[in-house]
Enzyme design. Sequence first.
Site, PDB file in Angstrom:
ATOM      1  N   CYS A  20       0.323 -41.952 -79.441  1.00  0.00           N
ATOM      2  CA  CYS A  20      -0.949 -41.276 -79.216  1.00  0.00           C
ATOM      3  C   CYS A  20      -1.047 -40.748 -77.789  1.00  0.00           C
ATOM      4  O   CYS A  20      -1.835 -39.859 -77.508  1.00  0.00           O
ATOM      5  CB  CYS A  20      -2.087 -42.269 -79.487  1.00  0.00           C
ATOM      6  N   GLY A  49      -6.495 -49.120 -81.420  1.00  0.00           N
ATOM      7  CA  GLY A  49      -5.365 -48.206 -81.290  1.00  0.00           C
ATOM      8  C   GLY A  49      -5.815 -46.796 -80.989  1.00  0.00           C
ATOM      9  O   GLY A  49      -6.834 -46.572 -80.340  1.00  0.00           O
ATOM     10  N   CYS A  50      -5.059 -45.833 -81.482  1.00  0.00           N
ATOM     11  CA  CYS A  50      -5.328 -44.428 -81.179  1.00  0.00           C
ATOM     12  C   CYS A  50      -6.655 -43.970 -81.766  1.00  0.00           C
ATOM     13  O   CYS A  50      -6.914 -44.143 -82.953  1.00  0.00           O
ATOM     14  CB  CYS A  50      -4.197 -43.566 -81.749  1.00  0.00           C
ATOM     15  N   PHE A  51      -7.489 -43.362 -80.933  1.00  0.00           N
ATOM     16  CA  PHE A  51      -8.804 -42.949 -81.429  1.00  0.00           C
ATOM     17  C   PHE A  51      -8.736 -41.746 -82.359  1.00  0.00           C
ATOM     18  O   PHE A  51      -9.686 -41.453 -83.068  1.00  0.00           O
ATOM     19  CB  PHE A  51      -9.819 -42.712 -80.320  1.00  0.00           C
ATOM     20  N   TRP A  52      -7.609 -41.044 -82.390  1.00  0.00           N
ATOM     21  CA  TRP A  52      -7.502 -39.900 -83.301  1.00  0.00           C
ATOM     22  C   TRP A  52      -7.693 -40.339 -84.740  1.00  0.00           C
ATOM     23  O   TRP A  52      -8.457 -39.742 -85.488  1.00  0.00           O
ATOM     24  CB  TRP A  52      -6.144 -39.218 -83.154  1.00  0.00           C
TER      25      TRP A  52
END
Length: 220
Positions: A20, A49-52
């Site tokens: 990310c 984890g990844c906010f996407w």
Amino acid sequence: MKSATGLLFITTLMMALTSCAQKSGNKPMQTGLKKQDLSKYSKAYFAAGCFWHEEALFESVKGVKEAISGYAGGTTRNPTYEDVETGNTGHAESVEVYYDPSQISYETLLKVYFAGQNPTQVNGQGPDLGTQYRSIAFYTNDTEKKDIENYIQQMTASGNYKAPIAAQVMPLKKFWIAENYHQDYIAHHPDQGYVQAVSIPEIKAFQKEYPQLVKPDHMF
């Protein structure tokens, strides 16, 4: 035989493509938050984890109106993506979730949150490693705190996990909205390497397990 330098380069490249933590290049993008009135909705805050894909995951759930990517859990004011990715700000990539409590309960949001991650991984999720990717269930009042703690106790008592639940339980002090190019990232970059390799498979796995929670037009 490949040289150690060559192997290191390949490993670094693969990590970059499946992480990310990727630079935007500061290129202008036609993305960002749409101006809308969200005042009638309740809010909840999570990091995993990844906010996407956290953003896309929550936006796919019935009763959720909007999810916004940002940073929380640290002490640095006005953090940038580059600041947070150093792991030195104390912040974690987080999402602000706007939901209608008449359609979805806070406990169900917790189900979505914990089901969409590996809840026993410490300081990271999948290939994203570091305190900036740690799992945090933020609370804004005592009721939310109690709900989170009870949910974690239920998970622990279930016997389904071989390691302790790693998510921290923290009060929300400040949510900083991330840069515009991070908002709705998956919708705007569905073919990006990390999105294809990590984000979409994780969302699909959740949706396969809980199809009853997913909006019909948000299936991946």
